[in-house]
Motif scaffolding. Structure first.
Motif, PDB file in Angstrom:
ATOM      1  N   GLN A 242       6.609  -4.685  -3.843  1.00  0.00           N
ATOM      2  CA  GLN A 242       6.148  -4.316  -2.634  1.00  0.00           C
ATOM      3  C   GLN A 242       6.311  -2.811  -1.605  1.00  0.00           C
ATOM      4  OE1 GLN A 242       6.694  -8.038  -0.245  1.00  0.00           O
ATOM      5  NE2 GLN A 242       9.214  -7.387  -0.360  1.00  0.00           N
ATOM      6  N   CYS A 243       7.308  -2.676  -1.391  1.00  0.00           N
ATOM      7  CA  CYS A 243       7.636  -1.386  -0.947  1.00  0.00           C
ATOM      8  C   CYS A 243       6.360  -0.423  -0.451  1.00  0.00           C
ATOM      9  CB  CYS A 243       8.947  -0.987  -1.078  1.00  0.00           C
ATOM     10  SG  CYS A 243       8.748   0.024  -3.024  1.00  0.00           S
ATOM     11  N   VAL A 244       5.660  -0.216  -2.241  1.00  0.00           N
ATOM     12  CA  VAL A 244       4.605   0.623  -2.270  1.00  0.00           C
ATOM     13  C   VAL A 244       3.358   0.987  -1.586  1.00  0.00           C
ATOM     14  CG1 VAL A 244       3.348   2.141  -4.089  1.00  0.00           C
ATOM     15  CG2 VAL A 244       5.903   1.382  -5.081  1.00  0.00           C
ATOM     16  N   ARG A 245       3.480   2.066  -1.075  1.00  0.00           N
ATOM     17  CA  ARG A 245       2.072   1.330  -0.229  1.00  0.00           C
ATOM     18  C   ARG A 245       0.935   2.542  -1.762  1.00  0.00           C
ATOM     19  NH1 ARG A 245       5.644   5.329   2.551  1.00  0.00           N
ATOM     20  NH2 ARG A 245       5.889   4.306   4.504  1.00  0.00           N
ATOM     21  N   LEU A 246       0.136   0.436  -1.120  1.00  0.00           N
ATOM     22  CA  LEU A 246      -0.458   0.456  -2.490  1.00  0.00           C
ATOM     23  C   LEU A 246      -2.032   1.841  -2.367  1.00  0.00           C
ATOM     24  CD1 LEU A 246      -1.109  -3.107  -3.398  1.00  0.00           C
ATOM     25  CD2 LEU A 246       0.716  -1.013  -4.994  1.00  0.00           C
ATOM     26  N   SER A 247      -2.085   1.425  -0.369  1.00  0.00           N
ATOM     27  CA  SER A 247      -3.928   2.495  -0.494  1.00  0.00           C
ATOM     28  C   SER A 247      -3.455   3.595  -0.750  1.00  0.00           C
ATOM     29  CB  SER A 247      -3.889   2.343   0.879  1.00  0.00           C
ATOM     30  OG  SER A 247      -2.945   2.830   2.069  1.00  0.00           O
ATOM     31  N   ARG A 248      -2.239   4.209  -0.840  1.00  0.00           N
ATOM     32  CA  ARG A 248      -1.820   6.090  -0.937  1.00  0.00           C
ATOM     33  C   ARG A 248      -2.673   6.369  -2.877  1.00  0.00           C
ATOM     34  NH1 ARG A 248       1.787   9.789   1.221  1.00  0.00           N
ATOM     35  NH2 ARG A 248       0.602  11.368  -0.046  1.00  0.00           N
ATOM     36  N   PHE A 249      -1.442   5.562  -3.451  1.00  0.00           N
ATOM     37  CA  PHE A 249      -1.969   5.674  -4.647  1.00  0.00           C
ATOM     38  C   PHE A 249      -3.352   5.156  -4.823  1.00  0.00           C
ATOM     39  CE2 PHE A 249      -0.954   3.688  -9.470  1.00  0.00           C
ATOM     40  CZ  PHE A 249      -1.101   4.281  -9.876  1.00  0.00           C
ATOM     41  N   ASP A 250      -3.966   4.243  -4.233  1.00  0.00           N
ATOM     42  CA  ASP A 250      -4.888   4.193  -4.713  1.00  0.00           C
ATOM     43  C   ASP A 250      -6.207   5.863  -4.545  1.00  0.00           C
ATOM     44  OD1 ASP A 250      -5.574   1.820  -6.180  1.00  0.00           O
ATOM     45  OD2 ASP A 250      -6.144   0.544  -4.059  1.00  0.00           O
ATOM     46  N   ASN A 251      -5.879   6.786  -3.587  1.00  0.00           N
ATOM     47  CA  ASN A 251      -6.392   8.024  -2.691  1.00  0.00           C
ATOM     48  C   ASN A 251      -6.197   8.829  -4.168  1.00  0.00           C
ATOM     49  OD1 ASN A 251      -7.825   6.150  -1.262  1.00  0.00           O
ATOM     50  ND2 ASN A 251      -6.264   6.327   0.550  1.00  0.00           N
ATOM     51  N   ASP A 252      -4.490   9.101  -4.002  1.00  0.00           N
ATOM     52  CA  ASP A 252      -4.140  10.260  -5.043  1.00  0.00           C
ATOM     53  C   ASP A 252      -2.889   9.803  -5.693  1.00  0.00           C
ATOM     54  OD1 ASP A 252      -2.042   9.405  -2.913  1.00  0.00           O
ATOM     55  OD2 ASP A 252      -2.410  11.341  -1.222  1.00  0.00           O
ATOM     56  N   ARG A 253      -3.180   9.180  -5.969  1.00  0.00           N
ATOM     57  CA  ARG A 253      -2.001   8.564  -6.618  1.00  0.00           C
ATOM     58  C   ARG A 253      -0.612   8.423  -6.926  1.00  0.00           C
ATOM     59  NH1 ARG A 253      -4.529   4.988 -11.118  1.00  0.00           N
ATOM     60  NH2 ARG A 253      -2.575   6.179 -12.412  1.00  0.00           N
ATOM     61  N   THR A 254      -0.216   9.106  -5.445  1.00  0.00           N
ATOM     62  CA  THR A 254       0.508   9.488  -4.829  1.00  0.00           C
ATOM     63  C   THR A 254       1.430   7.846  -5.089  1.00  0.00           C
ATOM     64  OG1 THR A 254       0.391  11.134  -3.587  1.00  0.00           O
ATOM     65  CG2 THR A 254       2.537  10.245  -3.114  1.00  0.00           C
ATOM     66  N   ILE A 255       2.766   8.006  -5.879  1.00  0.00           N
ATOM     67  CA  ILE A 255       3.626   6.698  -4.875  1.00  0.00           C
ATOM     68  C   ILE A 255       4.387   7.230  -4.133  1.00  0.00           C
ATOM     69  CG2 ILE A 255       5.641   5.735  -6.477  1.00  0.00           C
ATOM     70  CD1 ILE A 255       4.014   6.469  -8.762  1.00  0.00           C
ATOM     71  N   SER A 256       4.197   6.210  -3.328  1.00  0.00           N
ATOM     72  CA  SER A 256       5.211   6.654  -1.569  1.00  0.00           C
ATOM     73  C   SER A 256       5.745   5.431  -1.094  1.00  0.00           C
ATOM     74  CB  SER A 256       3.671   7.457  -0.426  1.00  0.00           C
ATOM     75  OG  SER A 256       4.496   7.317   0.792  1.00  0.00           O
ATOM     76  N   PHE A 257       6.702   5.253  -1.031  1.00  0.00           N
ATOM     77  CA  PHE A 257       7.722   4.201  -0.862  1.00  0.00           C
ATOM     78  C   PHE A 257       8.933   4.180   0.921  1.00  0.00           C
ATOM     79  CE2 PHE A 257       8.968   5.053  -4.575  1.00  0.00           C
ATOM     80  CZ  PHE A 257      10.471   4.647  -4.925  1.00  0.00           C
ATOM     81  N   ILE A 258       9.061   3.108   1.191  1.00  0.00           N
ATOM     82  CA  ILE A 258      10.159   3.072   1.842  1.00  0.00           C
ATOM     83  C   ILE A 258      11.360   2.291   1.144  1.00  0.00           C
ATOM     84  CG2 ILE A 258      11.533   2.051   4.286  1.00  0.00           C
ATOM     85  CD1 ILE A 258       8.939   3.187   5.460  1.00  0.00           C
ATOM     86  N   PRO A 259      12.539   2.742   0.594  1.00  0.00           N
ATOM     87  CA  PRO A 259      13.208   1.172  -0.739  1.00  0.00           C
ATOM     88  C   PRO A 259      13.916   0.489  -0.012  1.00  0.00           C
ATOM     89  CG  PRO A 259      13.503   3.543  -0.630  1.00  0.00           C
ATOM     90  CD  PRO A 259      13.128   4.211   0.528  1.00  0.00           C
TER      91      PRO A 259
END
Length: 425
Positions: A242-259
């Motif tokens: 749940q910590c992964v920003r899904l919108s960011r992943f959908d836009n540019d495939r970046t796996i960005s998160f606060i762990p």
């Protein structure tokens, strides 16, 4: 809609503990669950959802316990099952083992947890690390006028507490791939897939933001990196924490998160590519009626020569009435496990490109069994470190935190056997 009530039953179906969330299903309805389960089991029509009148029972079994959710409405079944499995996970975090005894010994904590995990039939806080901040296993002194709910529960980042400090900031990344394989008796591969997970162990201060870069084919195509030099993999069925920003992943495939702090599973994926069997097995099983059975098994490592498979176990099925075993192996050791009707050939270290042989000889009784036995497949277990069968790679791990500290990411790759079976002729 979700669950009306949740019950934890013992192996005989007697309720140990229950929590009524909505009050629209009579608590006595649970009495119909066990007879229904037994009846369906006898009919060979057991299902994860059982119905009695208008009441539906959604259930799972864990060790010697049944966890049952009741509902009247057309609930979101996958949400309820996810909640039940998450409940098991939380209880295991608290009590190490979840079984009847641990429920009986921790009634108060179980009630508190059931109150926090769900509210009016909807899942609430299911992160065990956050729950452990305010539901403790020690006795609490009464402090009037103080709220016991930690701010984390109401934060935008509900899975990580503020003010975490470490002397040494590090992240450990484990890329673990399980190979599921089914080969028929002619040597043709019927099923092959890779089930992968990326697990993290996080020891970072503050509220860091992490960015993980993989050799993801879609990302390479977006950024123009795809080419003969850059090996990429096409990930399917990607599932994130749940910590992964899904919108960011959908836009540019970046796996960005606060762990979250500590251990957690960041993501899982699947690849349904044709996998070359990593350990190939050839077997000859000769049965001489009324006297003996002779088995010859040849195992070959079909992976890179610089890699080594550890803890290899090859399970070869034998007739249930076989006795007086004798073995000869070119490497490792073999032992007969009569309760499972198998010979287990154990090889501690199996280098790539090597070939090994095992011969087994069993006596058979003079009176033959009447019923025809099936031919169970040969099963293989193994683990190959520093290697991924899909070729997935962690390209980078960026760690950004406002205090600007330097942190070290460590990466480890492991390939292991999943459901790995080869049928015999």
């Amino acid at each position: 809609m979700s669950a009306s009530a949740v019950f934890i039953l013992d192996v005989k179906g007697k309720p140990l503990i229950s929590r009524n969330y909505k009050g629209d299903v009579a608590m006595s309805e649970i009495e119909h669950f066990m007879p229904l389960l037994v009846q369906r089991e006898e009919e060979g029509a057991l299902a994860p959802l059982l119905s009695h009148g208008k009441v539906h029972f959604l259930w799972i079994k864990h060790s010697n316990l049944y966890l049952v959710a009741t509902t009247l409405k057309n609930s979101n079944a996958s949400l309820v099952y996810s909640f039940l499995y998450k409940t098991v996970e939380v209880f295991c975090e608290y009590f190490k083992e979840l079984e009847e005894e641990s429920i009986r010994d921790n009634f108060v904590i179980v009630y508190e947890l059931l109150d926090e995990l769900m509210d009016f039939g909807f899942p609430q806080t299911t992160d065990s690390k956050i729950l452990q901040e305010y539901i403790t296993q020690q006795g609490n002194k009464l402090e009037t006028g103080k709220s016991r709910v930690p701010p984390t529960v109401t934060n935008a980042v509900s899975w990580r507490s503020e003010g975490i400090k470490y002397k040494k900031n590090e992240v450990f990344i484990d890329v673990i791939e399980s190979v599921n394989l089914l080969v028929n008796a002619n040597g043709s591969v019927l099923l092959s897939e890779i089930a992968g997970t990326i697990k993290l162990k996080v020891f970072l201060s503050g509220m860091p933001e992490l960015r993980l870069g993989l050799n993801d084919r879609v990302l390479f195509e977006l950024t123009g990196l795809s080419g003969s030099k850059n090996k990429s993999v096409e990930l399917e069925d990607v599932k994130f924490h749940q910590c992964v920003r899904l919108s960011r992943f959908d836009n540019d495939r970046t796996i960005s998160f606060i762990p979250p702090d500590g251990d957690f599973e960041l993501m899982s994926y699947r690849l349904s590519t044709q996998v070359k069997p990593l350990i190939w097995i050839e077997s000859v099983i000769e049965k001489f009626s009324h006297s003996r059975v002779e088995i010859m098994v040849k195992a070959k490592g079909q992976f890179k020569k610089q890699s080594v498979a550890n803890g290899v176990e090859i399970s070869v099925p034998v007739p249930s009435d076989a006795d007086s075993p004798r073995f000869k192996t070119s490497v490792g050791s073999a032992k007969y496990v009569p309760e499972k009707n198998v010979v287990i050939w154990s090889i501690k270290s199996f280098p790539g490109g090597k070939e090994y042989l095992m011969r087994a000889h069993f006596g058979l009784p003079s009176v033959e069994k009447e019923e025809e036995e099936g031919r169970p497949p040969i099963g293989v277990k193994f683990e190959i470190p520093y290697f991924t069968v899909s070729g997935i790679q962690v390209r980078y791990m960026k760690i950004i935190e406002k205090s600007g500290y330097q942190a070290l990411p460590w990466v480890r790759y492991i390939t292991q056997s999943g459901d790995y079976q080869l049928r015999t002729s």
